[in-house]
Design an enzyme around this catalytic site. Structure first.
Site, mmCIF file in Angstrom:
data_model
loop_
_atom_site.group_PDB
_atom_site.id
_atom_site.type_symbol
_atom_site.label_atom_id
_atom_site.label_comp_id
_atom_site.label_asym_id
_atom_site.label_seq_id
_atom_site.Cartn_x
_atom_site.Cartn_y
_atom_site.Cartn_z
ATOM 1 N N CYS A 176 0.874 -1.169 0.000
ATOM 2 C CA CYS A 176 0.000 0.000 0.000
ATOM 3 C C CYS A 176 0.911 1.219 0.000
ATOM 4 C CB CYS A 176 -0.983 -0.013 1.174
ATOM 5 S SG CYS A 176 -0.246 0.205 2.796
ATOM 6 N N ARG A 177 0.373 2.373 -0.029
ATOM 7 C CA ARG A 177 1.172 3.589 -0.201
ATOM 8 C C ARG A 177 2.325 3.702 0.795
ATOM 9 N NH1 ARG A 177 0.023 9.452 1.133
ATOM 10 N NH2 ARG A 177 1.423 10.574 -0.245
#
Length: 147
Positions: free
Chosen positions: A13-14
């Site tokens: 994820c980010r």
């Protein structure tokens, strides 16, 4: 995954902490690599943190920080501990949600407790499991217990 060493899972994820940490911590718990949510969250944070870097001489652990995401890892622990049949054999619907008062806020977020009640009575009491004092004690609507 255990069938072959080349079987791997890649999760991203980010920031690599929130959603990834929630998933990885839950997987560590579900697969019995860890026995508690706190242990799983700590294991993820330890592996996620670059111990060679520090801020002002202090290592800052890089783990799941969102209270909501941490709470979901605790849900997985509760499901496992209670041997809860998490696959509904018939459609299940929520018939009502009752919120009494405003959750207490502090720097760590809001403290929200809940109960799961079926026609057979209370099947899970979050406040009781966590050793918290019930907010309400007495008779609720339709003769049910209110916490």
């Amino acid at each position: 995954l255990n069938l072959d060493p080349s079987n791997v899972v890649v999760v991203h994820c980010r920031g690599g902490k929130g959603r990834t940490g929630t998933f990885c911590s839950s997987l560590l718990l579900w697969s019995d690599f860890c026995t508690t949510a706190l242990e799983a969250l700590a294991a993820f944070a330890t592996r996620r943190t670059d111990l060679t870097r520090s801020s002002l001489g202090k290592t800052v652990m890089q783990g799941v920080a969102s209270p909501t995401q941490v709470r979901y890892v605790h849900y997985i622990e509760a499901i496992k501990r209670l041997n809860f049949d998490y696959l509904a054999h018939r459609p299940t619907s929520i018939t009502r949600v009752v919120v009494r008062g405003v959750p207490r806020q502090d720097q760590g977020g809001a403290l929200v407790t809940f109960i799961i009640e079926t026609s057979q009575g209370i099947v899970y009491d979050h406040a009781k499991e966590q050793g918290l004092i019930p907010c309400y004690a007495g008779e609720g609507e339709e003769g049910g217990s209110t916490y």
